[in-house]
Design a protein around this motif. Structure first.
Motif, mmCIF file in Angstrom:
data_model
loop_
_atom_site.group_PDB
_atom_site.id
_atom_site.type_symbol
_atom_site.label_atom_id
_atom_site.label_comp_id
_atom_site.label_asym_id
_atom_site.label_seq_id
_atom_site.Cartn_x
_atom_site.Cartn_y
_atom_site.Cartn_z
ATOM 1 N N THR A 32 0.832 -1.200 0.000
ATOM 2 C CA THR A 32 0.000 0.000 0.000
ATOM 3 C C THR A 32 0.873 1.259 0.000
ATOM 4 O O THR A 32 2.082 1.169 0.216
ATOM 5 N N PRO A 33 0.276 2.435 -0.220
ATOM 6 C CA PRO A 33 1.065 3.667 -0.257
ATOM 7 C C PRO A 33 1.886 3.917 1.012
ATOM 8 O O PRO A 33 2.967 4.502 0.945
ATOM 9 N N GLU A 34 1.368 3.486 2.173
ATOM 10 C CA GLU A 34 2.117 3.703 3.417
ATOM 11 C C GLU A 34 3.115 2.583 3.688
ATOM 12 O O GLU A 34 3.798 2.573 4.699
ATOM 13 N N GLY A 35 3.212 1.612 2.759
ATOM 14 C CA GLY A 35 4.207 0.554 2.867
ATOM 15 C C GLY A 35 3.733 -0.699 3.585
ATOM 16 O O GLY A 35 4.528 -1.610 3.813
ATOM 17 N N ALA A 36 2.454 -0.785 3.932
ATOM 18 C CA ALA A 36 1.947 -2.011 4.557
ATOM 19 C C ALA A 36 1.897 -3.114 3.504
ATOM 20 O O ALA A 36 1.620 -2.861 2.335
ATOM 21 N N HIS A 37 2.183 -4.318 3.925
ATOM 22 C CA HIS A 37 2.114 -5.485 3.047
ATOM 23 C C HIS A 37 0.802 -6.203 3.337
ATOM 24 O O HIS A 37 0.624 -6.763 4.416
ATOM 25 N N VAL A 38 -0.121 -6.169 2.374
ATOM 26 C CA VAL A 38 -1.442 -6.754 2.542
ATOM 27 C C VAL A 38 -1.550 -7.963 1.626
ATOM 28 O O VAL A 38 -1.348 -7.850 0.416
ATOM 29 N N THR A 39 -1.844 -9.106 2.218
ATOM 30 C CA THR A 39 -2.038 -10.322 1.440
ATOM 31 C C THR A 39 -3.511 -10.682 1.459
ATOM 32 O O THR A 39 -4.099 -10.844 2.525
ATOM 33 N N PHE A 40 -4.107 -10.754 0.275
ATOM 34 C CA PHE A 40 -5.475 -11.245 0.143
ATOM 35 C C PHE A 40 -5.353 -12.733 -0.141
ATOM 36 O O PHE A 40 -4.641 -13.140 -1.064
ATOM 37 N N THR A 41 -6.031 -13.540 0.659
ATOM 38 C CA THR A 41 -5.879 -14.983 0.578
ATOM 39 C C THR A 41 -7.240 -15.650 0.421
ATOM 40 O O THR A 41 -8.173 -15.340 1.160
ATOM 41 N N ALA A 42 -7.356 -16.527 -0.578
ATOM 42 C CA ALA A 42 -8.617 -17.223 -0.859
ATOM 43 C C ALA A 42 -8.389 -18.727 -0.809
ATOM 44 O O ALA A 42 -7.405 -19.233 -1.365
ATOM 45 N N ALA A 43 -9.290 -19.424 -0.147
ATOM 46 C CA ALA A 43 -9.187 -20.881 -0.077
ATOM 47 C C ALA A 43 -9.413 -21.487 -1.456
ATOM 48 O O ALA A 43 -10.271 -21.042 -2.214
ATOM 49 N N THR A 44 -8.623 -22.502 -1.769
ATOM 50 C CA THR A 44 -8.846 -23.284 -2.982
ATOM 51 C C THR A 44 -9.612 -24.541 -2.573
ATOM 52 O O THR A 44 -9.680 -24.871 -1.386
ATOM 53 N N PRO A 45 -10.203 -25.238 -3.530
ATOM 54 C CA PRO A 45 -10.994 -26.425 -3.167
ATOM 55 C C PRO A 45 -10.191 -27.412 -2.319
ATOM 56 O O PRO A 45 -9.013 -27.660 -2.569
ATOM 57 N N PHE A 46 -10.852 -27.973 -1.319
ATOM 58 C CA PHE A 46 -10.220 -28.885 -0.370
ATOM 59 C C PHE A 46 -10.613 -30.322 -0.688
ATOM 60 O O PHE A 46 -11.795 -30.631 -0.837
ATOM 61 N N THR A 47 -9.615 -31.173 -0.793
ATOM 62 C CA THR A 47 -9.831 -32.592 -1.032
ATOM 63 C C THR A 47 -9.257 -33.352 0.150
ATOM 64 O O THR A 47 -8.031 -33.421 0.305
ATOM 65 N N PRO A 48 -10.117 -33.915 1.018
ATOM 66 C CA PRO A 48 -9.625 -34.579 2.231
ATOM 67 C C PRO A 48 -8.626 -35.700 1.970
ATOM 68 O O PRO A 48 -7.707 -35.899 2.754
ATOM 69 N N ASP A 49 -8.762 -36.414 0.853
ATOM 70 C CA ASP A 49 -7.849 -37.530 0.614
ATOM 71 C C ASP A 49 -6.625 -37.130 -0.219
ATOM 72 O O ASP A 49 -5.907 -37.967 -0.731
ATOM 73 N N SER A 50 -6.337 -35.826 -0.305
ATOM 74 C CA SER A 50 -5.132 -35.351 -0.990
ATOM 75 C C SER A 50 -3.965 -35.298 -0.007
ATOM 76 O O SER A 50 -4.140 -35.470 1.201
ATOM 77 N N ASP A 51 -2.773 -35.046 -0.514
ATOM 78 C CA ASP A 51 -1.605 -34.902 0.365
ATOM 79 C C ASP A 51 -1.819 -33.785 1.380
ATOM 80 O O ASP A 51 -1.522 -33.933 2.561
ATOM 81 N N VAL A 52 -2.359 -32.644 0.922
ATOM 82 C CA VAL A 52 -2.621 -31.518 1.822
ATOM 83 C C VAL A 52 -3.649 -31.919 2.877
ATOM 84 O O VAL A 52 -3.487 -31.644 4.066
ATOM 85 N N GLY A 53 -4.719 -32.597 2.457
ATOM 86 C CA GLY A 53 -5.751 -33.052 3.392
ATOM 87 C C GLY A 53 -5.182 -33.988 4.444
ATOM 88 O O GLY A 53 -5.499 -33.881 5.633
#
Length: 180
Positions: free
Chosen positions: A136-157
């Motif tokens: 932002t103009p004042e130098g703040a670092h803003v991260t917008f984060t959105a969940a991606t589809p979740f698969t329980p039987d995946s490595d991440v799950g």
């Protein structure tokens, strides 16, 4: 064993790949947490946060404070600072705001229109989110984060389940075999 439990019903964050973002929350409440960001140019910072990042000016005290908000519990207070010791450019302030997948491109485009080099991404993370990073103009670092589809039987799950974090629709008891 963990004491974690499913509490998704209390979150203002919608879930799913086709989730629709809620409107800005205009109610007054006792804020459980907020970010206070000093700025040398209150007007320019407010303009960027509103037009670029999609916050609303919930209320302002001219020359003293601007209270910005998006969804419930996404509160930012901009305060003027004239001190020479105040940050200019680089800042250590980092803010993470949830959004839905469908918002990432429009937020990135709006911020790039206001400040062409202000956005990095979108990029995917190992914890199943797609993010954009904005300075932002004042130098703040803003991260917008959105969940991606979740698969329980995946490595991440399976990685999440191994530390006691289960899919919202999955009962913890179904995963007792993970605890050993």
């Amino acid at each position: 064993m963990t004491d974690h439990f499913n509490a998704f019903e209390m979150s203002p964050v919608p879930d799913g790949p086709d989730a629709v973002a809620p409107d800005p929350f205009l109610g007054i409440y006792a804020m459980p947490m907020f970010v206070k960001i000093p700025t040398r140019n209150l007007r320019a910072s407010t303009d960027f946060w509103v037009r670029g990042l999609g916050f609303v000016d919930l209320f302002s005290v001219p020359g003293q404070i601007v209270h910005l908000r998006r969804w419930a519990f996404q509160d930012v207070l901009l305060v003027p600072v004239e001190d020479e010791a105040a940050p200019s450019g680089a800042s250590t302030v980092q803010v993470f705001a949830s959004c839905v997948l469908g918002q990432l491109e429009s937020v990135a485009d709006a911020c790039r229109e206001l400040s062409p080099d202000s956005v990095t991404g979108p990029y995917d993370t190992a914890w199943r989110t797609r993010d954009i990073a904005v300075v932002t103009p004042e130098g703040a670092h803003v991260t917008f984060t959105a969940a991606t589809p979740f698969t329980p039987d995946s490595d991440v799950g399976r990685d999440f389940a191994s530390v006691g974090i289960f899919a919202p629709e999955t009962a913890k008891e179904e995963h007792n075999d993970i605890d050993g």
